[in-house]
Structures are given as C-alpha cells and as structure tokens.
Scaffold this motif. Structure first.
Motif, PDB file in Angstrom:
ATOM      1  N   SER A  92       0.770  -1.158   0.030  1.00  0.00           N
ATOM      2  CA  SER A  92       0.065   0.055   0.126  1.00  0.00           C
ATOM      3  C   SER A  92       0.949   1.335   0.031  1.00  0.00           C
ATOM      4  CB  SER A  92      -0.866  -0.112   1.352  1.00  0.00           C
ATOM      5  OG  SER A  92      -0.245   0.003   2.398  1.00  0.00           O
ATOM      6  N   LYS A  93       0.360   2.646  -0.283  1.00  0.00           N
ATOM      7  CA  LYS A  93       0.944   3.586  -0.231  1.00  0.00           C
ATOM      8  C   LYS A  93       1.309   3.947   1.261  1.00  0.00           C
ATOM      9  CE  LYS A  93      -1.344   5.711  -4.354  1.00  0.00           C
ATOM     10  NZ  LYS A  93      -1.801   7.157  -4.700  1.00  0.00           N
ATOM     11  N   GLU A  94       0.649   3.394   2.060  1.00  0.00           N
ATOM     12  CA  GLU A  94       1.542   3.664   3.623  1.00  0.00           C
ATOM     13  C   GLU A  94       2.839   3.043   3.726  1.00  0.00           C
ATOM     14  OE1 GLU A  94      -1.723   2.867   2.895  1.00  0.00           O
ATOM     15  OE2 GLU A  94      -2.741   4.683   3.674  1.00  0.00           O
ATOM     16  N   ASP A  95       3.056   1.956   2.867  1.00  0.00           N
ATOM     17  CA  ASP A  95       4.255   1.103   3.244  1.00  0.00           C
ATOM     18  C   ASP A  95       5.319   2.217   2.541  1.00  0.00           C
ATOM     19  OD1 ASP A  95       3.223  -1.036   4.249  1.00  0.00           O
ATOM     20  OD2 ASP A  95       2.895  -1.990   2.653  1.00  0.00           O
ATOM     21  N   LEU A  96       5.168   3.036   1.587  1.00  0.00           N
ATOM     22  CA  LEU A  96       6.229   3.794   1.042  1.00  0.00           C
ATOM     23  C   LEU A  96       6.584   4.974   1.979  1.00  0.00           C
ATOM     24  CD1 LEU A  96       4.346   4.406  -2.387  1.00  0.00           C
ATOM     25  CD2 LEU A  96       6.174   2.946  -1.988  1.00  0.00           C
ATOM     26  N   ASN A  97       6.003   5.213   3.108  1.00  0.00           N
ATOM     27  CA  ASN A  97       6.177   6.034   4.179  1.00  0.00           C
ATOM     28  C   ASN A  97       7.154   5.413   5.017  1.00  0.00           C
ATOM     29  OD1 ASN A  97       4.916   8.000   2.870  1.00  0.00           O
ATOM     30  ND2 ASN A  97       2.804   7.661   3.884  1.00  0.00           N
ATOM     31  N   ILE A 129      10.716   4.379   1.925  1.00  0.00           N
ATOM     32  CA  ILE A 129      10.803   3.499   0.705  1.00  0.00           C
ATOM     33  C   ILE A 129      10.572   4.314  -0.630  1.00  0.00           C
ATOM     34  CG2 ILE A 129       9.805   1.714  -0.390  1.00  0.00           C
ATOM     35  CD1 ILE A 129      11.057   0.727   2.231  1.00  0.00           C
ATOM     36  N   GLU A 130       9.656   5.594  -0.387  1.00  0.00           N
ATOM     37  CA  GLU A 130       9.708   6.563  -1.695  1.00  0.00           C
ATOM     38  C   GLU A 130      10.808   7.074  -1.859  1.00  0.00           C
ATOM     39  OE1 GLU A 130       6.518   9.748  -2.965  1.00  0.00           O
ATOM     40  OE2 GLU A 130       6.425   9.134  -1.040  1.00  0.00           O
ATOM     41  N   GLY A 131      11.676   7.428  -0.962  1.00  0.00           N
ATOM     42  CA  GLY A 131      12.774   8.132  -1.331  1.00  0.00           C
ATOM     43  C   GLY A 131      13.777   7.336  -1.670  1.00  0.00           C
ATOM     44  N   LEU A 132      13.764   5.870  -1.667  1.00  0.00           N
ATOM     45  CA  LEU A 132      14.853   5.115  -2.163  1.00  0.00           C
ATOM     46  C   LEU A 132      14.258   5.019  -3.704  1.00  0.00           C
ATOM     47  CD1 LEU A 132      15.229   2.138   0.364  1.00  0.00           C
ATOM     48  CD2 LEU A 132      16.906   4.093  -0.073  1.00  0.00           C
ATOM     49  N   LEU A 133      13.023   5.111  -3.843  1.00  0.00           N
ATOM     50  CA  LEU A 133      12.894   4.986  -5.246  1.00  0.00           C
ATOM     51  C   LEU A 133      13.098   5.991  -6.109  1.00  0.00           C
ATOM     52  CD1 LEU A 133       9.269   3.112  -5.040  1.00  0.00           C
ATOM     53  CD2 LEU A 133      11.404   2.174  -5.683  1.00  0.00           C
ATOM     54  N   LYS A 169       5.350   3.927  -7.148  1.00  0.00           N
ATOM     55  CA  LYS A 169       4.722   4.748  -6.366  1.00  0.00           C
ATOM     56  C   LYS A 169       3.444   4.840  -6.464  1.00  0.00           C
ATOM     57  CE  LYS A 169       7.410   8.128  -6.984  1.00  0.00           C
ATOM     58  NZ  LYS A 169       7.901   9.540  -6.936  1.00  0.00           N
ATOM     59  N   GLU A 170       2.614   4.632  -7.354  1.00  0.00           N
ATOM     60  CA  GLU A 170       1.267   4.664  -7.839  1.00  0.00           C
ATOM     61  C   GLU A 170       0.575   3.438  -6.878  1.00  0.00           C
ATOM     62  OE1 GLU A 170       0.555   5.190 -11.662  1.00  0.00           O
ATOM     63  OE2 GLU A 170       1.917   6.792 -11.966  1.00  0.00           O
ATOM     64  N   MET A 171       1.448   2.144  -6.695  1.00  0.00           N
ATOM     65  CA  MET A 171       1.019   1.082  -5.879  1.00  0.00           C
ATOM     66  C   MET A 171      -0.249   0.467  -6.776  1.00  0.00           C
ATOM     67  SD  MET A 171       3.046   0.517  -3.866  1.00  0.00           S
ATOM     68  CE  MET A 171       2.059  -1.021  -3.253  1.00  0.00           C
ATOM     69  N   GLU A 172      -0.026   0.282  -8.204  1.00  0.00           N
ATOM     70  CA  GLU A 172      -1.070  -0.577  -8.642  1.00  0.00           C
ATOM     71  C   GLU A 172      -0.727  -1.882  -8.742  1.00  0.00           C
ATOM     72  OE1 GLU A 172      -0.772   0.767 -12.955  1.00  0.00           O
ATOM     73  OE2 GLU A 172      -1.458   2.656 -12.604  1.00  0.00           O
ATOM     74  N   VAL A 188      14.861  -1.284   8.645  1.00  0.00           N
ATOM     75  CA  VAL A 188      13.567  -1.049   8.245  1.00  0.00           C
ATOM     76  C   VAL A 188      12.389  -1.005   9.159  1.00  0.00           C
ATOM     77  CG1 VAL A 188      11.761  -1.620   6.285  1.00  0.00           C
ATOM     78  CG2 VAL A 188      14.395  -2.011   6.023  1.00  0.00           C
ATOM     79  N   GLU A 189      11.848   0.065   9.093  1.00  0.00           N
ATOM     80  CA  GLU A 189      10.934   0.177  10.164  1.00  0.00           C
ATOM     81  C   GLU A 189       9.809  -0.495  10.315  1.00  0.00           C
ATOM     82  OE1 GLU A 189       7.791   4.186  11.356  1.00  0.00           O
ATOM     83  OE2 GLU A 189       8.636   4.045   9.610  1.00  0.00           O
ATOM     84  N   ASN A 190       9.383  -1.063  11.378  1.00  0.00           N
ATOM     85  CA  ASN A 190       8.288  -1.554  11.750  1.00  0.00           C
ATOM     86  C   ASN A 190       6.976  -0.951  12.363  1.00  0.00           C
ATOM     87  OD1 ASN A 190       6.168  -3.594  12.581  1.00  0.00           O
ATOM     88  ND2 ASN A 190       7.452  -4.746  13.910  1.00  0.00           N
ATOM     89  N   PRO A 191       6.089  -0.473  11.610  1.00  0.00           N
ATOM     90  CA  PRO A 191       4.954   0.517  12.002  1.00  0.00           C
ATOM     91  C   PRO A 191       4.156  -0.037  13.017  1.00  0.00           C
ATOM     92  CG  PRO A 191       4.534  -0.003   9.890  1.00  0.00           C
ATOM     93  CD  PRO A 191       5.873  -0.632  10.035  1.00  0.00           C
TER      94      PRO A 191
END
Length: 443
Positions: A92-97, A129-133, A169-172, A188-191
């Motif tokens: 999900s897009k939340e995982d990108l954060n 994760i988004e920053g790495l991409l 990043k669009e998480m299709e 890697v963060e575990n929320p």
C-alpha cells in the motif's frame, strides 16, 4: 590539524553528543587540497552520535579560492557480528512512508523489476521507501542527456525502466524490496512494533570471506587456516581475551571468552564485554555443540514472581513468543544470552521501547510511542507477577534451555516439546545445503 593520541582514545569516547552547553564539541580543521582548482582549502571533521542509532563522522570541505564546497556523512559505528537482510512486501501507499536506514554497504534490489543497487555505489542515508525509489530514478536520469546523444537506443530503454520505477509509487501492483547489508547496520521500520509485521521478514546471515574483505575486516590475502594451538582442550582450560570496542560508547574495551559445560545440558561459549570507561557490560552465549536432530519448544506458564529467577539460555536461533501480548521476537534479534527470565524480559523491553531508533527526535510518532509505552508497562506487569502469561522459547536448532526448578521431577508449569523442523527452518539454519558424508566425491 589536531593529533589524537592513544591516551586521548583511552581517556574517553571520541564521539560526543551535540549540545549547545558543551564547548568541547568543536570540529577539527585540516588543510587539504581542493579537487576542483587544486589549491589549498579547509576540511572540517566532527565526530558525533545519532541517538539510538550509531556514531557518524560529518565532514565539510570549502575552498576560498574557487568557492567549491562539499559535505559528506560517514558511518563510524561498529560492524555487527552478522549481516542482516530485510525483505518487505510493499502492498500500500502507507508502506512507502516506512523509514529506512540504508548503510553504504547495503545492496538494494526489487526482484519484480530485476533491479539492483550494488553495495558501496551510494552513500548511507536515512530515508523512506519512496525516497529510495526517487533516489534510484534520479541516479538513472543523471546521464540521460549524454546517452541520448551517444546511444539513443540505450537511453530509450533506460527511460522506459525509469518510468517503471516511478510507477511503483502509484501502487497499482505489489512489489518486493530487499535490503541486504553484510555490516548489519541497516534498518527498516516496523510500524506495528512491538507486534510482528507480517509484511516484513528479517533474517541474519554469516558474512563470507569476500564480504569481510569488502568491509575491511580481513586482508584480501588472509588465510582461513586455524592457528596452531587453538584446540578445544586448550580453550576449556583458559579464558581467552581479545580487544574490541564498547558497543555503547565506542571506547576501547576487552572481551573475555570461555568454553563452559552446563550441567544436564551441553557445552556453550560465554562471551562477556566490560567497558571501564562507561561501565557498560554485556554477555552473549553461543552454542558449542552441534544442531540437534529435532527442534525444541519450551512453554512456561508464569504464575508467580519467583519464576523471574529461573535461568534461561537463549541461543541465536531461538525465537520468543508471548501470546497474551501478541508479541513475537525472531531469531538472532537479541543474540545468544545466558541470564534469568527477568533479565531476558527487560532486554526485550529495552530493544522494543528504549532503544527503538524511531521513538525519539524527528522520527517519533505520538500514537506509536503510546503503543510502545503501553507494551513496556505490560512487560513490567509480567515481571512483577501482576499479569498471567505464557512464555515460549522456540528453537529449531534445539540449543536453548529454561531451568526446571522442580528437577529432577517434572515442572507442572513448564512443557518441553520436541518437533521435526520444516524445510524453511532447515534452510534458515543452513542444513539443506550441508553435506557431511561423501563430500569429497564429485557429483
């Protein structure tokens, strides 16, 4: 240019906390050559610490002749005993954060795109994760104008791949991110902490000789032969001591190692480190015997505060489960330990709450802090006997032990179960590829 002598090193830690009240924390200035105009400029070095993470070296260069400048951050923390590999299913897009600490020795890959960023090709960073991409896409776009002029076909293919990276990043569709770091300093963060994250898999591995050489732990021509005299008999009769650095303040310290026979169990290796500078003490236990034929699962029903005094031997391959708290700690997270049940629970609390790198500073999230503090309070209730819980040690290698206070009679509150390991557990222990008979024969 300042000179750091051995006395300065042994007198205190070189890595100081940044504070406005501490006038001693000043950068060291070194005259050095500018790589742009080849005139003399100034390099400033500052040795400091990031709370709950590790030591770093901040360097800044400026040239008064051509106005060229450069800044860089390098890791100065200790290399861990094992490498670490994080495998994250991004759904999900939340995982990108999710926040990511990526060391410069880490290899980042996305299997679905057959994409890999090799180790030592990027500087270490704290990102998401988004920053790495974004960083990977920016790196590929950097030389695109030159490619379009020289090799337009290659440029078109790279442009197509860049669009695939950005489309992630669009998480299709779900994708997998793998970060493998032989230094063990990536994270890697575990929320969902302290609960187990079903999307994140963490595994530890032993470094190869080539990886040790890349990290500077051994020379390229170093031989793997064992020095004469390092036999088991000599190790049983003496305490071995070797120099190391304190994991807390990085000051020089010594580690003692001894081979010990535990009655009614087996032979283990106990390693203890004591820092004379900051007083930090740590001990670690490693199995001195072979992997058992079956795994061991020990379940203790904690009914009384006196259970906290039971001796516990937790090996590196042992995971810990507390069902009532919905808590599970994977193997190698705390390393091998020989302590009491209370000591092990306090170590769990320190790992998940006190030493969590994302519960302080700019990374802190209030609702997550409340969740972790609530978990810490529950651990305290278990220690004081106010909460009825079950404590489970699950060791597929069979090298863990929990004291039976009723010995030689059975313990009514404890069950010990032997089980056959799964193929996945055998693979994690490295047993599937191990050949102990006929290994000299050619296939």
């Amino acid at each position: 240019m300042s000179v750091i002598s051995e006395e300065n090193v042994r007198g205190g830690s070189l890595f100081k906390d940044i504070s406005a009240d501490n006038e001693d924390v000043e950068p060291t200035e070194i005259e050095s050559m500018c790589m742009n105009c080849h005139q003399n400029g100034t390099t400033r070095l500052l040795l400091t610490k990031i709370p709950f993470f590790k030591e770093i070296i901040i360097s800044s260069f400026s040239c008064p002749n051509c106005a060229w400048s450069n800044t860089e951050i390098q890791s100065a923390g200790r290399i861990q005993e094992q490498g670490v590999c994080y495998t994250l299913k991004v759904r999900s897009k939340e995982d990108l954060n999710r926040e990511v600490v990526k060391a410069d020795s880490a290899t980042t890959s996305i299997p679905e795109l057959d994409f890999e960023i090799p180790a030592f090709t990027q500087k270490g960073s704290l990102s998401t994760i988004e920053g790495l991409l974004d960083r990977a896409a920016a790196g590929l776009e950097q030389d695109q104008p030159v490619r379009r002029a020289v090799e337009p076909e290659v440029a078109d293919k790279i442009e197509e791949f860049i669009q695939k990276l950005k489309k992630l990043k669009e998480m299709e569709n779900e994708f997998t991110l793998v970060i493998s770091d032989p230094s063990g300093n990536s994270f890697v963060e575990n929320p969902m902490a302290p609960q187990k994250d079903e999307a994140l898999t963490v595994s530890w591995f032993k470094r190869t000789a080539q990886q040790d050489a890349q990290l500077g732990l051994r020379a390229d021509d170093d031989l793997d032969e064992e020095p004469a005299g390092n036999s088991l008999d000599s190790m049983r009769n003496e305490v071995l001591m070797f120099n190391t650095n304190c994991p807390e303040c990085n000051a020089p310290a010594s580690t003692n190692m001894k081979l010990v026979q535990i009655p009614h169990f087996k032979e283990v290796i106990i390693m203890a480190t004591n820092c004379d500078h900051c007083g930090h003490r740590t001990n670690e236990v490693k199995s001195g015997g072979a992997t058992e034929e079956k795994g061991t699962r020990i379940t203790l029903h904690i009914t009384d505060p006196s259970d906290m005094t039971r001796d516990v031997l937790k090996s590196e391959t042992c995971s810990i489960i507390i069902p009532e708290l919905e808590f599970e700690l994977g193997m190698a997270a705390l390393g091998g330990k020989f302590t009491t049940l209370e000591g092990l629970l306090r170590d769990i609390k320190d790992l998940t709450v006190s030493k969590n790198p994302f519960v302080s500073g700019d990374s802190r999230v209030e609702n997550r802090m409340e969740k972790l503090n609530e978990f810490g309070e529950k651990i305290d209730k278990v220690i004081t006997g106010e909460m009825d819980t079950h404590f489970i040690l699950d060791d597929p290698a069979g090298n863990s032990y929990l004291q039976n206070v009723y010995a030689p009679d059975p313990d009514p509150e404890m069950t010990v179960e032997k089980y056959i390991r799964t193929d996945e557990q055998n693979d994690e222990l490295g047993l599937k590829e191990m050949k102990t008979e006929g290994y000299q024969e050619e296939n």
